[in-house]
Enzyme design. Structure first.
Site, PDB file in Angstrom:
ATOM      1  N   VAL A   6       0.837  -1.212   0.000  1.00 29.75           N
ATOM      2  CA  VAL A   6       0.000   0.000   0.000  1.00 29.75           C
ATOM      3  C   VAL A   6       0.873   1.264   0.000  1.00 29.75           C
ATOM      4  O   VAL A   6       0.549   2.257  -0.661  1.00 29.75           O
ATOM      5  CB  VAL A   6      -0.988  -0.005   1.196  1.00 29.75           C
ATOM      6  CG1 VAL A   6      -1.903   1.209   1.135  1.00 29.75           C
ATOM      7  CG2 VAL A   6      -1.837  -1.275   1.175  1.00 29.75           C
ATOM      8  N   LYS A  48      -5.741  -0.986   9.944  1.00 31.82           N
ATOM      9  CA  LYS A  48      -6.951  -1.243  10.751  1.00 31.82           C
ATOM     10  C   LYS A  48      -6.617  -1.753  12.147  1.00 31.82           C
ATOM     11  O   LYS A  48      -7.401  -1.594  13.071  1.00 31.82           O
ATOM     12  CB  LYS A  48      -7.870  -2.230  10.029  1.00 31.82           C
ATOM     13  CG  LYS A  48      -7.231  -3.555   9.664  1.00 31.82           C
ATOM     14  CD  LYS A  48      -7.016  -3.672   8.183  1.00 31.82           C
ATOM     15  CE  LYS A  48      -6.171  -4.898   7.875  1.00 31.82           C
ATOM     16  NZ  LYS A  48      -5.957  -5.098   6.467  1.00 31.82           N
ATOM     17  N   LYS A  71     -12.183  -4.472  11.445  1.00 31.15           N
ATOM     18  CA  LYS A  71     -12.943  -3.561  10.581  1.00 31.15           C
ATOM     19  C   LYS A  71     -14.358  -3.356  11.140  1.00 31.15           C
ATOM     20  O   LYS A  71     -14.908  -2.254  11.065  1.00 31.15           O
ATOM     21  CB  LYS A  71     -12.977  -4.121   9.154  1.00 31.15           C
ATOM     22  CG  LYS A  71     -11.582  -4.119   8.503  1.00 31.15           C
ATOM     23  CD  LYS A  71     -11.545  -4.975   7.254  1.00 31.15           C
ATOM     24  CE  LYS A  71     -10.195  -4.929   6.564  1.00 31.15           C
ATOM     25  NZ  LYS A  71     -10.064  -5.944   5.502  1.00 31.15           N
TER      26      LYS A  71
HETATM   27  N1  HSE Z   1      -6.210  -9.086   4.272  1.00 30.21           N
HETATM   28  C1  HSE Z   1      -7.180  -8.083   3.970  1.00 30.21           C
HETATM   29  C2  HSE Z   1      -8.293  -8.697   3.096  1.00 30.21           C
HETATM   30  C3  HSE Z   1      -6.518  -6.923   3.259  1.00 30.21           C
HETATM   31  O1  HSE Z   1      -8.105  -9.798   2.584  1.00 30.21           O
HETATM   32  O2  HSE Z   1      -9.352  -8.090   2.962  1.00 30.21           O
HETATM   33  C4  HSE Z   1      -7.366  -5.694   3.142  1.00 30.21           C
HETATM   34  O3  HSE Z   1      -7.670  -5.151   4.401  1.00 30.21           O
END
Ligand code: HSE
Length: 404
Positions: A12, A100, A200
């Site tokens: 990222v 996150k 999340k």
């Molecule tokens: N490992 C996470 C996913 C990456 O597969 O959604 C994105 O947050």
């Protein structure tokens, strides 16, 4: 020219540099000035990269440079990302992040610190990758009371479940393929055991209800126990098995959890396949809205990071208030077993048993399988459903909540 620093030059982080370069002109027009990456903090060197000469290894160089207005933290993991974020905010620099883990654990404190230092802490990329969901909850939906948020928040597990369904493969085989393709990490635990989705989910709960739950304490079940049988039962009802993060208020308290659900075909989330994410927001004036798109990946996630950068740099004169989150106390949290949902059960037995189960679970939705039957209950808590089944002498082999 406005100077920024990137912390962590992985997928990222390097994607953020790429978006800034690729869309340089429009970003400069939107910010009013060109945005320049003055430093990249990483343990590694990147001699072949055009920005290789910006690499530093000491955070103090960034913290002590008054030209650096903003720090983009994409290191991953809690430490030292948390300490570096604190130090940057204390040094009067705004911070944007895709992390996150840090937002879900330390978000309340970091937002408070940002406010105290009159800077911003933005994290659009922390949930749903490139999908706009944080800002819509904060701004576009501000006139609504949020009733519930639910959805597919993890691309890796959705890729695995989609492939299991489409190709009739088992979990272990598809996990290996996901690792080869680079979707799942060598240690896939955070994804497949649901912790990434739990982090999340607590961020979405905090945005919706103002209290930050402990991501390690919400009921969390991943997909490691999902088999071809679960997929076949879901298909018998015309739906799919999906890993869902869900939050809502129950009796004025916040409930949040992650688990595999049966999602009926009538719910658009059942059609969100592959590495895509789909997030449903139920709001009291808007009704239901679906946010759908690339929930992971280099450029989609980096585009959300850069959107935060633009938002902050283009609005420097008008401080945008960060949300105030309170760390949840025991009194804020709805007990896990208060959650009411329709539930799908697989039960061993004959048509006569199915009739008894229908009466106990107040439903007509039954699918007869080979020596077993699957049944979807009326809405009830898990313990009420188990008690209803046991009152007619039945027990289930397994059950999944159903997303309405
Ligand atoms: N490992 C996470 C996913 C990456 O597969 O959604 C994105 O947050």
């Amino acid at each position: 020219m406005m100077q920024i620093a990137i912390l962590g030059f992985g997928v990222v982080g390097s994607g953020t540099a790429e978006v800034l370069e690729e869309n340089k002109k429009l970003i400069a027009a939107r910010c009013g000035e060109e945005v320049n990456v003055k430093y990249i903090l990483d343990l590694r060197e990147f001699p072949e990269h055009p920005l290789g000469d910006r690499v530093v290894h000491d955070i103090k160089i960034i913290l002590n440079d008054p030209e650096v207005l903003l720090v983009a933290e994409m290191m991953g993991g809690s430490h030292p990302a948390y300490e570096f974020t604190r130090a940057a905010l204390e040094a009067g620099k705004s911070v944007v992040t895709s992390n996150k883990e840090v937002v879900s654990t330390f978000g309340a404190e970091l937002l408070e610190l940002a406010r105290a230092n009159k800077v911003s802490y933005f994290f659009e990329a922390s949930v749903g990758g490139g999908i706009p969901i944080i800002r819509p909850l904060q701004t576009d939906l501000a006139s609504n009371e949020i009733l519930a948020v639910s959805g597919i928040l993890n691309g890796t597990t959705n890729f695995i479940l989609t492939k299991m369904k489409n190709e009739g493969l088992d979990f272990a085989t598809v996990l290996k393929e996901a690792q080869v393709l680079g979707y799942a990490e060598a240690n896939p635990a955070a994804d497949v055991e649901g912790l990434d989705a739990a982090r999340k989910t607590v961020i979405l709960a905090a945005l919706s209800f103002g209290v930050l739950l402990d991501p390690n304490s919400i009921p969390t079940e991943g997909i490691t126990g999902i088999t071809a049988e679960h997929t076949a039962v879901a298909e018998a009802f015309g739906g799919a098995v999906k890993l869902i993060g869900h939050t809502e208020k129950i009796d004025g308290k916040v409930w949040a959890g992650v688990s595999p659900y049966l999602v009926p075909a009538s719910n658009p989330v059942s059609h969100v396949d592959g590495v895509f994410n789909g997030i449903l927001v139920d709001a009291n004036m808007l009704g239901r809205a679906l946010f759908y798109g690339a929930g992971a990946g280099k450029l989609p996630t980096a585009s959300a990071v850069v959107a935060d950068i633009i938002d902050i740099l283009s609005n420097r004169a008008n401080e945008r208030k960060s949300p105030a989150w309170r760390i949840a106390t025991a009194d804020d949290v709805a007990p896990a077993d208060k959650y009411v949902a329709c539930r799908c059960f697989l039960i061993e037995g004959c048509p006569r048993c199915a009739e008894k189960a229908k009466a106990a679970l107040k439903t007509e939705e039954v699918a007869m399988l080979d020596g077993k039957f699957a049944i979807v209950s009326a809405p009830m808590t898990a313990s009420d459903a188990d008690a209803a089944l046991s009152s007619v002498g039945l027990a289930s082999l397994w059950s999944l909540p159903v997303l309405d």
